[in-house]
Design a protein around this motif. Structure first.
Motif, PDB file in Angstrom:
ATOM      1  N   ALA A 425     -17.424  15.548 -60.113  1.00 34.31           N
ATOM      2  CA  ALA A 425     -18.077  14.932 -61.265  1.00 34.31           C
ATOM      3  C   ALA A 425     -18.043  13.670 -61.371  1.00 34.31           C
ATOM      4  N   GLY A 426     -19.023  12.843 -62.090  1.00 35.99           N
ATOM      5  CA  GLY A 426     -19.037  11.352 -62.365  1.00 35.99           C
ATOM      6  C   GLY A 426     -19.978  11.038 -63.456  1.00 35.99           C
ATOM      7  N   SER A 427     -19.882   9.714 -63.916  1.00 33.37           N
ATOM      8  CA  SER A 427     -20.696   9.187 -64.780  1.00 33.37           C
ATOM      9  C   SER A 427     -20.832   7.723 -64.515  1.00 33.37           C
ATOM     10  N   ALA A 428     -21.952   7.181 -65.176  1.00 35.54           N
ATOM     11  CA  ALA A 428     -22.338   5.661 -65.009  1.00 35.54           C
ATOM     12  C   ALA A 428     -23.049   5.294 -66.211  1.00 35.54           C
ATOM     13  N   SER A 429     -22.762   3.849 -66.570  1.00 33.49           N
ATOM     14  CA  SER A 429     -23.639   3.323 -67.553  1.00 33.49           C
ATOM     15  C   SER A 429     -23.967   1.904 -67.313  1.00 33.49           C
ATOM     16  N   ILE A 430     -24.805   1.429 -67.865  1.00 28.40           N
ATOM     17  CA  ILE A 430     -25.073   0.082 -67.956  1.00 28.40           C
ATOM     18  C   ILE A 430     -25.856  -0.512 -69.314  1.00 28.40           C
ATOM     19  N   SER A 431     -25.544  -1.592 -69.950  1.00 30.54           N
ATOM     20  CA  SER A 431     -25.961  -1.922 -71.121  1.00 30.54           C
ATOM     21  C   SER A 431     -26.416  -3.555 -71.329  1.00 30.54           C
ATOM     22  N   SER A 446     -27.058   5.672 -69.500  1.00 23.25           N
ATOM     23  CA  SER A 446     -25.987   6.303 -69.191  1.00 23.25           C
ATOM     24  C   SER A 446     -26.430   7.841 -68.748  1.00 23.25           C
ATOM     25  N   ALA A 447     -25.370   8.250 -67.788  1.00 27.08           N
ATOM     26  CA  ALA A 447     -25.675   9.450 -67.322  1.00 27.08           C
ATOM     27  C   ALA A 447     -24.400  10.139 -66.770  1.00 27.08           C
ATOM     28  N   TYR A 448     -24.004  11.411 -67.105  1.00 23.51           N
ATOM     29  CA  TYR A 448     -23.038  12.058 -66.424  1.00 23.51           C
ATOM     30  C   TYR A 448     -23.542  13.219 -65.715  1.00 23.51           C
ATOM     31  N   ALA A 449     -22.561  13.944 -64.734  1.00 21.46           N
ATOM     32  CA  ALA A 449     -23.009  14.975 -63.943  1.00 21.46           C
ATOM     33  C   ALA A 449     -21.511  15.804 -63.306  1.00 21.46           C
ATOM     34  N   LEU A 450     -21.893  17.006 -63.470  1.00 23.13           N
ATOM     35  CA  LEU A 450     -20.699  17.723 -62.818  1.00 23.13           C
ATOM     36  C   LEU A 450     -21.351  18.760 -61.844  1.00 23.13           C
ATOM     37  N   THR A 451     -20.773  19.104 -60.869  1.00 22.23           N
ATOM     38  CA  THR A 451     -21.108  20.243 -59.834  1.00 22.23           C
ATOM     39  C   THR A 451     -19.978  20.940 -59.381  1.00 22.23           C
ATOM     40  N   ASN A 461     -26.889  14.942 -67.700  1.00 21.33           N
ATOM     41  CA  ASN A 461     -27.404  14.358 -68.889  1.00 21.33           C
ATOM     42  C   ASN A 461     -27.547  13.100 -68.780  1.00 21.33           C
ATOM     43  N   PRO A 462     -28.890  12.811 -68.307  1.00 19.91           N
ATOM     44  CA  PRO A 462     -29.043  11.261 -68.642  1.00 19.91           C
ATOM     45  C   PRO A 462     -29.313  10.931 -70.078  1.00 19.91           C
ATOM     46  N   GLU A 463     -29.171   9.645 -70.495  1.00 23.63           N
ATOM     47  CA  GLU A 463     -29.326   9.040 -71.883  1.00 23.63           C
ATOM     48  C   GLU A 463     -29.812   7.740 -71.790  1.00 23.63           C
ATOM     49  N   LEU A 464     -30.743   7.481 -72.556  1.00 26.73           N
ATOM     50  CA  LEU A 464     -31.189   6.252 -72.926  1.00 26.73           C
ATOM     51  C   LEU A 464     -31.442   5.751 -74.572  1.00 26.73           C
ATOM     52  N   GLU A 465     -30.581   4.734 -74.872  1.00 26.07           N
ATOM     53  CA  GLU A 465     -30.256   4.361 -76.179  1.00 26.07           C
ATOM     54  C   GLU A 465     -30.926   2.574 -76.265  1.00 26.07           C
ATOM     55  N   VAL A 466     -31.881   2.351 -77.282  1.00 24.83           N
ATOM     56  CA  VAL A 466     -32.078   1.192 -77.732  1.00 24.83           C
ATOM     57  C   VAL A 466     -31.969   1.097 -79.157  1.00 24.83           C
ATOM     58  N   ALA A 467     -31.377   0.113 -79.338  1.00 33.60           N
ATOM     59  CA  ALA A 467     -30.941  -0.407 -80.727  1.00 33.60           C
ATOM     60  C   ALA A 467     -31.573  -1.794 -81.059  1.00 33.60           C
ATOM     61  N   ILE A 468     -32.114  -2.103 -82.071  1.00 30.56           N
ATOM     62  CA  ILE A 468     -33.225  -3.196 -82.421  1.00 30.56           C
ATOM     63  C   ILE A 468     -32.543  -3.488 -83.824  1.00 30.56           C
ATOM     64  N   GLY A 469     -32.262  -4.743 -84.137  1.00 32.60           N
ATOM     65  CA  GLY A 469     -32.024  -5.429 -85.279  1.00 32.60           C
ATOM     66  C   GLY A 469     -30.647  -5.501 -85.625  1.00 32.60           C
ATOM     67  N   THR A 476     -32.491   2.525 -84.165  1.00 32.24           N
ATOM     68  CA  THR A 476     -31.862   3.132 -82.839  1.00 32.24           C
ATOM     69  C   THR A 476     -32.638   4.043 -82.446  1.00 32.24           C
ATOM     70  N   VAL A 477     -33.311   4.273 -81.180  1.00 29.99           N
ATOM     71  CA  VAL A 477     -33.895   5.409 -80.497  1.00 29.99           C
ATOM     72  C   VAL A 477     -32.848   5.801 -79.515  1.00 29.99           C
ATOM     73  N   THR A 478     -32.935   7.253 -79.230  1.00 23.51           N
ATOM     74  CA  THR A 478     -32.145   7.641 -78.208  1.00 23.51           C
ATOM     75  C   THR A 478     -32.930   8.767 -77.380  1.00 23.51           C
ATOM     76  N   LEU A 479     -32.822   8.536 -76.271  1.00 19.35           N
ATOM     77  CA  LEU A 479     -33.715   9.984 -75.505  1.00 19.35           C
ATOM     78  C   LEU A 479     -32.574  10.515 -74.456  1.00 19.35           C
ATOM     79  N   SER A 480     -32.508  11.691 -74.322  1.00 21.24           N
ATOM     80  CA  SER A 480     -31.444  12.449 -73.792  1.00 21.24           C
ATOM     81  C   SER A 480     -32.293  13.690 -73.301  1.00 21.24           C
TER      82      SER A 480
END
Length: 545
Positions: A425-431, A446-451, A461-469, A476-480
């Motif tokens: 299993a693993g996860s990673a994120s960058i901001s 960010s993303a995490y995965a298990l096998t 599960n990959p995820e992208l979040e953009v927060a403005i203001g 805030t907009v979040t895609l997963s």
């Protein structure tokens, strides 16, 4: 308690500062026409006759208080005086109204609803009541309701009653109903009630602490996998590894020893047989920046096999490292093997040593520019598992276990969860942060995965979040896209191949919220089998901070 007095230090520093100031700060330097340097002191730069030491170094209110380690390890130390006036009544969370709908454009059946409702939404709505300093009652709820139905509900409550400095009573319970997985990925297709905790705490001179009752226990230092956690009664949720898990009724003895401590758990019989009682012990030792834990477990009837436990956590350079190792005498599992195309046989391995081991590495970094990133990876070898755990997907194999061991089989014997031998299993994120004020933008990926290599299932599960203001008008907009790949009944894809793209949008500091998700079921060849959609939009008219 130790007090670090800075009075003498202030006097010495003041003298040094005065000397430096007289020789440099209050001197003007000039260069003559011949290239020589001269100094002259003017009246406008004359130093004050008295230096205000408090303004330079702080007054009595700025004295640093250092907590003695032996005092801190003995229990909770109150650093801030309690100035609240009781009773205290607090509310938090949001309540709103809007629309909720669902639609199945592909593969619909008579059981699939196609509807649009007016709906009420409660999100993390909490109520806390403290009639006195030693009594605390709390209720928290998430709810999605339409005029004639409850789509999803989650309620947690607890009461913390500190009768005296010596005795404390704590009780916590929960209710969950979420057939459409609106609130979580766990299966709550029917209303589920749970007594989570009910225990009494006491102590002897704040040196030996006791706890009796049903309690949550978390042994081990792992994140996704914790082979040394032999007392918890439920498995780790792969999508919420830190979520609380069900624990046993037990008697706990905890003895802090400065930074180290010893714990002993005694679990009374879990059936009519007195031999079903068990005991577990663990000693945590802090040395050279590492925490080493040594433990053991045994059960009288040997249905859960005895084991020795060793775990560690510490740092190697910039990396955080942790690990757990368990040595068992025999396996707890009832095994099943296929003997022909239609028949199965069962057996136990009670006199063979087994080994379980997990190792994890974490790294993170952040910079003043607003950039930060991290990664985390954990591997797990489960010596008591199946090299090919896909046999747990066979109904006939499960029925054979239940038939051969009608009184002793457990859910772990017939479940795909934890049945594999090799895991990763693993996860990673960058901001990153850009701009400022109303144009401040925060982007996080960010993303995490298990096998489970033993049954071939994968979950990520990959995820992208953009927060403005800024805080006054943040959007805030979040895609997963939670995705599970594997055969139906496998550990990380219990419903087979499935992906769930989702979009959420919030504006005006979450006053307006929009969510859209589209679970897509796939065939074994990854062609589309069924597409469902669910969407909601709410105005959170009531917000409590």
């Amino acid at each position: 308690m130790k007090i670090r007095d800075v009075h003498s230090l202030r006097q010495i520093a003041a003298i040094v500062l005065f000397a430096l100031g007289a020789g440099g700060i209050w001197a003007q330097t000039s260069t003559t026409s011949t290239g020589t340097t001269s100094t002259s002191t003017t009246s406008s730069t004359t130093p004050p006759t008295v230096i205000d030491e408090d303004s330079l170094f702080g007054g009595p209110s700025d004295i640093v208080t250092v907590i003695d380690e032996s005092t801190a390890s003995a229990g909770t130390v109150q650093l801030v005086e309690d100035t609240k006036t009781y009773p205290v009544f607090l509310m938090s969370g949001t309540a709103g109204a809007g629309l909720y709908g669902s639609y199945t454009p592909v593969g619909s059946s008579s059981s699939d609803t196609q509807a649009l409702y007016g709906a009420v939404n409660l999100s993390d709505l909490g109520i806390d009541y403290l009639p006195t300093k030693n009594l605390h009652f709390s209720l928290s709820t998430d709810l999605l309701a339409v005029p004639d139905d409850i789509i999803a509900a989650s309620v947690t409550a607890y009461a913390d009653l500190r009768y005296s400095e010596l005795v404390r009573l704590y009780v916590a319970g929960s209710f969950n109903y979420d057939p459409s997985n609106y609130l979580s990925t766990k299966d709550y297709s029917t209303p589920t009630y749970s007594l989570d905790e009910l225990f009494v705490d006491t102590h002897i001179n704040e040196k030996v602490f006791f706890r009796l009752g049903k309690q949550r226990i978390r042994w081990g230092v792992g994140y996704w996998y914790q082979p040394s956690d032999v007392l918890s009664l439920s498995a780790i949720d792969p999508d919420a590894p830190t979520a609380a898990r069900d624990g046993p009724f037990a008697f706990k003895v905890d003895m802090p020893m400065n930074l180290n401590h010893l714990m002993v758990y005694m679990v009374p019989p879990v059936s009519e047989s007195a031999a079903s009682s068990s005991i577990a012990s663990k000693y945590d030792w802090v040395v050279n920046g590492w925490e080493l834990s040594f433990g053991g477990y045994g059960r009288a009837d040997m249905l859960a096999r005895p084991r020795a436990i060793f775990s560690f956590t510490g740092a190697v350079g910039p990396f955080d490292v942790y690990g757990e190792n368990v040595l068992l005498y025999g396996s707890d599992r009832i095994y099943v093997v296929k003997t022909s195309s239609t028949t199965y046989d069962t057996y136990r391995l009670e006199n063979t040593p087994f080994f379980q081991s997990t190792l994890g590495i974490k790294y993170s970094a952040s910079y003043s520019s607003g950039l930060s990133y991290s990664f985390h990876v954990q591997g797990y070898y489960n010596g008591t598992g199946y090299a090919d755990s896909s046999i747990m997907q066979k109904t006939a194999a499960i029925n054979k276990i239940k038939a051969d061991y009608p009184d002793t089989w457990t859910s772990s014997d017939v479940s795909a969860t934890g049945a594999g031998m090799w895991y990763l299993a693993g996860s990673a994120s960058i901001s990153g942060r850009f701009g400022e004020g109303r144009s401040l933008t925060q982007v996080t990926g960010s993303a995490y995965a298990l096998t489970n290599f033993s049954d071939g299932s994968l979950r990520f599960n990959p995820e992208l979040e953009v927060a403005i203001g800024d805080q006054g008008g943040r959007a805030t907009v979040t895609l997963s896209c939670l995705t599970a790949i594997g055969d139906t009944g496998s550990e990380y894809a219990p419903k087979g191949n499935r992906t769930t793209p989702a979009l959420s949008f919030s504006a005006l500091n979450d006053a307006i919220e929009l969510e859209v998700s589209a679970p897509i079921s796939l065939n074994t060849d990854f062609s589309v089998k069924k597409v469902q959609t669910a969407f909601s939009v709410f105005w959170n008219a009531v917000q409590f901070d």
